[in-house]
Design an enzyme around this catalytic site. Sequence first.
Site, PDB file in Angstrom:
ATOM      1  N   HIS A   1      -2.861   6.341   4.846  1.00 25.52           N
ATOM      2  CA  HIS A   1      -1.430   6.464   5.126  1.00 25.52           C
ATOM      3  C   HIS A   1      -0.923   7.845   4.684  1.00 25.52           C
ATOM      4  O   HIS A   1      -1.443   8.422   3.719  1.00 25.52           O
ATOM      5  CB  HIS A   1      -0.631   5.438   4.310  1.00 25.52           C
ATOM      6  CG  HIS A   1      -0.751   4.019   4.774  1.00 25.52           C
ATOM      7  ND1 HIS A   1      -1.392   3.644   5.920  1.00 25.52           N
ATOM      8  CD2 HIS A   1      -0.266   2.876   4.221  1.00 25.52           C
ATOM      9  CE1 HIS A   1      -1.309   2.322   6.060  1.00 25.52           C
ATOM     10  NE2 HIS A   1      -0.637   1.835   5.035  1.00 25.52           N
TER      11      HIS A   1
ATOM     12  N   CYS B   1       0.803  -1.233   0.000  1.00 21.51           N
ATOM     13  CA  CYS B   1       0.000   0.000   0.000  1.00 21.51           C
ATOM     14  C   CYS B   1       0.837   1.285   0.000  1.00 21.51           C
ATOM     15  O   CYS B   1       0.571   2.209  -0.782  1.00 21.51           O
ATOM     16  CB  CYS B   1      -0.968  -0.005   1.173  1.00 21.51           C
ATOM     17  SG  CYS B   1      -0.201  -0.499   2.712  1.00 21.51           S
TER      18      CYS B   1
END
Length: 363
Positions: free
Chosen positions: A259, A146
């Site tokens: 994130h 990711c």
Amino acid sequence: MAIVTVSEENHLEEVNLPKSYRVAILGATGAVGTELLQLLDQRQFPLADLKLLASARSAGQTLEFQGSRLTIEEVSEKSFDGVDLVLASAGGSTSKQWLPKVVAAGAVAIDNSSAFRMDPQVPLVVPEVNPEAAATHQGIIANPNCTTILMAVAVWPLHQVQPVQRLVAATYQSASGAGARAMEEMKAQARAILQGETPKTEIFPYPLAFNLFPHNTPINEQGYCEEEMKMVKETRKIFGAPDLRITATCVRVPVLRAHSEAINLEFSEVFSPSRAREILSQAPGVRLVEDWQANYFPMPLEASGLDEVLVGRIRQDISHPCALELWLCGDQIRKGAALNAVQIAELLVAKDLIKPAAALVAS
Ligand code: A2P
């Protein structure tokens, strides 16, 4: 698929119908699995059938899809019969166990785990960067890590204009990267701490609520954790730049699902922030978020639920004349995982790279 129809003038005509595919989600109950379900609906993926697979723990439970309740099945030897495409997000060991069976059944797998990412036979694809790699698949396509996907989407457009010489990244990674149970654990920890109780830790090694810690994947002999080495190796593979100098420090932070990353890019010549801004404002999958007067830049809360990677705080590195600093936030579950996988599936559909299982059986 072609069918024969009779025209108004009574002529026989062959009409090409859009194909539709029998899809299975392996890990359908997880954070990424449930997002995959939503994306297949929202993006109107051409589905002929949808099968939800997970472990014995969830077998018999149901999930809603397009107004119906679909029953979750325990994955088994027969799960992939008559399936064209498997979207897998059930962890590396589950992928290692089941994806060879997916390929043997004649289906294509897009795998969210790290099990096959560095296999030279397996393309590692970010559609905004290396869509052409998908065409080389031999049954399995890997969805990158990711943090790597989010970084690749933002850095690739700049790398195209002037090759990056060295990349230094620091990440601020949300609980979602460790799965749905980790997100619940962090919420429970926050509630416990606010009530003066000791937080429980099962998924994470330490309390994440009101805390942060370096990413808890195994550390190699050079002192880098697995997550950091994924960013290094996977970015090189995706960019087709095996010698690209990359270093990263990955940190888990008490954020639920997006994130953030601070990235320093070194070039061989000056790359002005205004030129970088111009390029990124037109780059696919990127949204520029910068209001310098208001000190307003990408934030994980605002990136949550979005498809784009939010990029901002683009500035000249005052310690190096040819380096740029930038800051990004991206939804880890969406573009960092499920959306990227569905975009790969859409690429395969557009290029007719999924062979319906029935055709294989018949041939
Ligand atoms: P289950 O809910 O039945 O445990 P997350 O990454 O959010 O933790 O989700 C992991 C997903 O992978 C879940 O859907 C989980 O199913 C599934 N899963 C985990 N282990 C297995 C396994 N051995 N076989 C099949 N599915 C698994």
